[in-house]
Write a protein that holds these residues in place. Structure first.
Motif, PDB file in Angstrom:
ATOM      1  N   MET A 133       0.800  -1.227   0.000  1.00  0.00           N
ATOM      2  CA  MET A 133       0.000   0.000   0.000  1.00  0.00           C
ATOM      3  C   MET A 133       0.829   1.271   0.000  1.00  0.00           C
ATOM      4  SD  MET A 133      -2.943  -0.993   2.660  1.00  0.00           S
ATOM      5  CE  MET A 133      -3.139  -2.721   3.032  1.00  0.00           C
ATOM      6  N   ALA A 134       2.133   1.173   0.195  1.00  0.00           N
ATOM      7  CA  ALA A 134       2.969   2.365   0.359  1.00  0.00           C
ATOM      8  C   ALA A 134       3.038   3.211  -0.911  1.00  0.00           C
ATOM      9  CB  ALA A 134       4.367   1.957   0.797  1.00  0.00           C
ATOM     10  N   VAL A 135       3.341   2.606  -2.033  1.00  0.00           N
ATOM     11  CA  VAL A 135       3.508   3.372  -3.277  1.00  0.00           C
ATOM     12  C   VAL A 135       2.209   4.061  -3.691  1.00  0.00           C
ATOM     13  CG1 VAL A 135       4.106   3.210  -5.722  1.00  0.00           C
ATOM     14  CG2 VAL A 135       5.467   1.992  -4.030  1.00  0.00           C
ATOM     15  N   PRO A 136       1.057   3.353  -3.715  1.00  0.00           N
ATOM     16  CA  PRO A 136      -0.175   4.063  -4.085  1.00  0.00           C
ATOM     17  C   PRO A 136      -0.534   5.198  -3.125  1.00  0.00           C
ATOM     18  CG  PRO A 136      -0.516   1.709  -4.236  1.00  0.00           C
ATOM     19  CD  PRO A 136       0.822   1.907  -3.616  1.00  0.00           C
ATOM     20  N   ILE A 137      -0.283   4.998  -1.840  1.00  0.00           N
ATOM     21  CA  ILE A 137      -0.624   6.060  -0.885  1.00  0.00           C
ATOM     22  C   ILE A 137       0.274   7.272  -1.074  1.00  0.00           C
ATOM     23  CG2 ILE A 137      -0.554   6.654   1.566  1.00  0.00           C
ATOM     24  CD1 ILE A 137      -1.705   3.875   2.119  1.00  0.00           C
ATOM     25  N   PHE A 138       1.576   7.055  -1.244  1.00  0.00           N
ATOM     26  CA  PHE A 138       2.475   8.191  -1.443  1.00  0.00           C
ATOM     27  C   PHE A 138       2.233   8.874  -2.782  1.00  0.00           C
ATOM     28  CE2 PHE A 138       5.241   6.158   1.850  1.00  0.00           C
ATOM     29  CZ  PHE A 138       5.105   7.180   2.770  1.00  0.00           C
ATOM     30  N   MET A 139       1.853   8.127  -3.815  1.00  0.00           N
ATOM     31  CA  MET A 139       1.500   8.758  -5.081  1.00  0.00           C
ATOM     32  C   MET A 139       0.211   9.569  -4.932  1.00  0.00           C
ATOM     33  SD  MET A 139       2.408   5.811  -7.894  1.00  0.00           S
ATOM     34  CE  MET A 139       1.892   6.744  -9.317  1.00  0.00           C
ATOM     35  N   GLY A 140      -0.700   9.099  -4.077  1.00  0.00           N
ATOM     36  CA  GLY A 140      -1.958   9.793  -3.865  1.00  0.00           C
ATOM     37  C   GLY A 140      -1.813  11.071  -3.055  1.00  0.00           C
ATOM     38  N   LEU A 141      -0.733  11.201  -2.292  1.00  0.00           N
ATOM     39  CA  LEU A 141      -0.517  12.430  -1.528  1.00  0.00           C
ATOM     40  C   LEU A 141      -0.227  13.610  -2.438  1.00  0.00           C
ATOM     41  CD1 LEU A 141       1.599  11.153   1.478  1.00  0.00           C
ATOM     42  CD2 LEU A 141      -0.797  11.843   1.475  1.00  0.00           C
ATOM     43  N   GLY A 142       0.389  13.338  -3.574  1.00  0.00           N
ATOM     44  CA  GLY A 142       0.666  14.393  -4.544  1.00  0.00           C
ATOM     45  C   GLY A 142      -0.395  14.393  -5.632  1.00  0.00           C
ATOM     46  N   SER A 143      -0.016  14.885  -6.771  1.00  0.00           N
ATOM     47  CA  SER A 143      -0.965  14.944  -7.888  1.00  0.00           C
ATOM     48  C   SER A 143      -0.745  13.804  -8.879  1.00  0.00           C
ATOM     49  CB  SER A 143      -0.823  16.289  -8.599  1.00  0.00           C
ATOM     50  OG  SER A 143       0.487  16.408  -9.130  1.00  0.00           O
ATOM     51  N   LEU A 144       0.045  12.807  -8.514  1.00  0.00           N
ATOM     52  CA  LEU A 144       0.319  11.707  -9.438  1.00  0.00           C
ATOM     53  C   LEU A 144      -0.827  10.710  -9.554  1.00  0.00           C
ATOM     54  CD1 LEU A 144       4.031  10.893  -8.592  1.00  0.00           C
ATOM     55  CD2 LEU A 144       3.140  11.959 -10.654  1.00  0.00           C
ATOM     56  N   ALA A 200      -5.272   5.137  -6.631  1.00  0.00           N
ATOM     57  CA  ALA A 200      -4.644   4.683  -5.393  1.00  0.00           C
ATOM     58  C   ALA A 200      -5.340   3.442  -4.850  1.00  0.00           C
ATOM     59  CB  ALA A 200      -4.672   5.795  -4.353  1.00  0.00           C
ATOM     60  N   LEU A 201      -6.652   3.404  -4.944  1.00  0.00           N
ATOM     61  CA  LEU A 201      -7.390   2.232  -4.474  1.00  0.00           C
ATOM     62  C   LEU A 201      -7.077   1.011  -5.331  1.00  0.00           C
ATOM     63  CD1 LEU A 201      -9.465   1.210  -2.444  1.00  0.00           C
ATOM     64  CD2 LEU A 201     -11.238   1.809  -4.072  1.00  0.00           C
ATOM     65  N   ALA A 202      -7.004   1.210  -6.643  1.00  0.00           N
ATOM     66  CA  ALA A 202      -6.666   0.098  -7.536  1.00  0.00           C
ATOM     67  C   ALA A 202      -5.233  -0.379  -7.308  1.00  0.00           C
ATOM     68  CB  ALA A 202      -6.850   0.517  -8.992  1.00  0.00           C
ATOM     69  N   GLY A 203      -4.327   0.536  -7.018  1.00  0.00           N
ATOM     70  CA  GLY A 203      -2.946   0.152  -6.731  1.00  0.00           C
ATOM     71  C   GLY A 203      -2.829  -0.690  -5.474  1.00  0.00           C
ATOM     72  N   CYS A 204      -3.567  -0.310  -4.427  1.00  0.00           N
ATOM     73  CA  CYS A 204      -3.553  -1.104  -3.189  1.00  0.00           C
ATOM     74  C   CYS A 204      -4.140  -2.488  -3.418  1.00  0.00           C
ATOM     75  CB  CYS A 204      -4.332  -0.385  -2.093  1.00  0.00           C
ATOM     76  SG  CYS A 204      -3.549   1.119  -1.500  1.00  0.00           S
ATOM     77  N   LEU A 252       6.871  -2.016  -7.848  1.00  0.00           N
ATOM     78  CA  LEU A 252       6.769  -1.738  -9.284  1.00  0.00           C
ATOM     79  C   LEU A 252       5.360  -1.997  -9.798  1.00  0.00           C
ATOM     80  CD1 LEU A 252      10.123  -3.376 -10.437  1.00  0.00           C
ATOM     81  CD2 LEU A 252       9.645  -0.946 -10.121  1.00  0.00           C
ATOM     82  N   VAL A 253       4.793  -3.131  -9.404  1.00  0.00           N
ATOM     83  CA  VAL A 253       3.445  -3.488  -9.864  1.00  0.00           C
ATOM     84  C   VAL A 253       2.421  -2.482  -9.348  1.00  0.00           C
ATOM     85  CG1 VAL A 253       1.619  -5.222  -9.655  1.00  0.00           C
ATOM     86  CG2 VAL A 253       3.955  -5.936 -10.143  1.00  0.00           C
ATOM     87  N   THR A 254       2.469  -2.176  -8.058  1.00  0.00           N
ATOM     88  CA  THR A 254       1.477  -1.253  -7.509  1.00  0.00           C
ATOM     89  C   THR A 254       1.644   0.161  -8.069  1.00  0.00           C
ATOM     90  OG1 THR A 254       2.876  -0.847  -5.568  1.00  0.00           O
ATOM     91  CG2 THR A 254       1.183  -2.552  -5.374  1.00  0.00           C
ATOM     92  N   GLY A 255       2.871   0.575  -8.320  1.00  0.00           N
ATOM     93  CA  GLY A 255       3.099   1.893  -8.900  1.00  0.00           C
ATOM     94  C   GLY A 255       2.576   1.999 -10.322  1.00  0.00           C
ATOM     95  N   VAL A 256       2.823   0.975 -11.127  1.00  0.00           N
ATOM     96  CA  VAL A 256       2.347   0.992 -12.518  1.00  0.00           C
ATOM     97  C   VAL A 256       0.825   0.956 -12.564  1.00  0.00           C
ATOM     98  CG1 VAL A 256       2.275  -0.385 -14.630  1.00  0.00           C
ATOM     99  CG2 VAL A 256       4.449   0.047 -13.516  1.00  0.00           C
ATOM    100  N   VAL A 257       0.202   0.103 -11.759  1.00  0.00           N
ATOM    101  CA  VAL A 257      -1.267   0.032 -11.752  1.00  0.00           C
ATOM    102  C   VAL A 257      -1.863   1.353 -11.280  1.00  0.00           C
ATOM    103  CG1 VAL A 257      -3.243  -1.091 -10.647  1.00  0.00           C
ATOM    104  CG2 VAL A 257      -1.368  -2.470 -11.526  1.00  0.00           C
ATOM    105  N   THR A 258      -1.288   1.947 -10.251  1.00  0.00           N
ATOM    106  CA  THR A 258      -1.788   3.229  -9.754  1.00  0.00           C
ATOM    107  C   THR A 258      -1.689   4.306 -10.828  1.00  0.00           C
ATOM    108  OG1 THR A 258      -1.096   2.666  -7.513  1.00  0.00           O
ATOM    109  CG2 THR A 258      -1.498   4.985  -7.969  1.00  0.00           C
ATOM    110  N   PHE A 259      -0.557   4.364 -11.512  1.00  0.00           N
ATOM    111  CA  PHE A 259      -0.371   5.380 -12.555  1.00  0.00           C
ATOM    112  C   PHE A 259      -1.320   5.161 -13.732  1.00  0.00           C
ATOM    113  CE2 PHE A 259       1.727   7.109 -16.322  1.00  0.00           C
ATOM    114  CZ  PHE A 259       1.875   8.427 -15.921  1.00  0.00           C
TER     115      PHE A 259
END
Length: 130
Positions: free
Chosen positions: A13-24, A30-34, A88-95
């Motif tokens: 859950m770390a990467v989607p949450i940190f990406m969600g704190l900004g505008s990324l 973020a929910l799909a990434g988690c 990597l997987v959670t970051g790509v899915v979140t993006f």
């Protein structure tokens, strides 16, 4: 092993949450990434051991459950693979989901339903006033 499981869940859950704190990332991204993090862990176990139950036990890195591989927990090679690929997987899915969400927001909802938008027409007798 219990703290290793907590680390695994936090990492999913770390990467989607940190990406969600900004505008990324958007909320849906973020929910799909988690969710993709948990699905990736379960899918990894399902593919490696061939059963759905093994996929569920992979969340514990095979430390608890009925399936007892020769190596489990921190000593297993699969632990290293999961810990490096999970962000990597959670970051790509979140993006990707965030990008799809932003693209979908550009189109009006009525055009997605197949209905043509009605043009705005001035009432009869009224022209353009300058």
């Amino acid at each position: 092993n219990l703290f290793l499981i907590a680390d695994l869940l936090a990492l999913s859950m770390a990467v989607p949450i940190f990406m969600g704190l900004g505008s990324l990332a958007t909320e849906r991204g973020a929910l799909a990434g988690c969710a993709s993090g948990m699905l990736f862990i379960m899918g990894f176990g399902w593919v490696e051991f061939g059963t759905f139950v093994a996929g569920l036990e992979m969340v514990t890195l095979m430390a608890f459950g009925n399936i007892k591989p020769s190596e489990f927990g921190l000593n297993a090679s699969r632990t290293c693979i999961i810990f490096f690929t999970l962000p990597l997987v959670t970051g790509v899915v979140t993006f990707v989901v965030s990008w799809m969400d932003r693209v979908a927001a550009m189109f009006p909802a009525s055009s997605l339903n197949g209905e043509a938008e009605k043009p705005v027409v001035a009432p009869a007798g009224e022209g353009i006033k300058i």
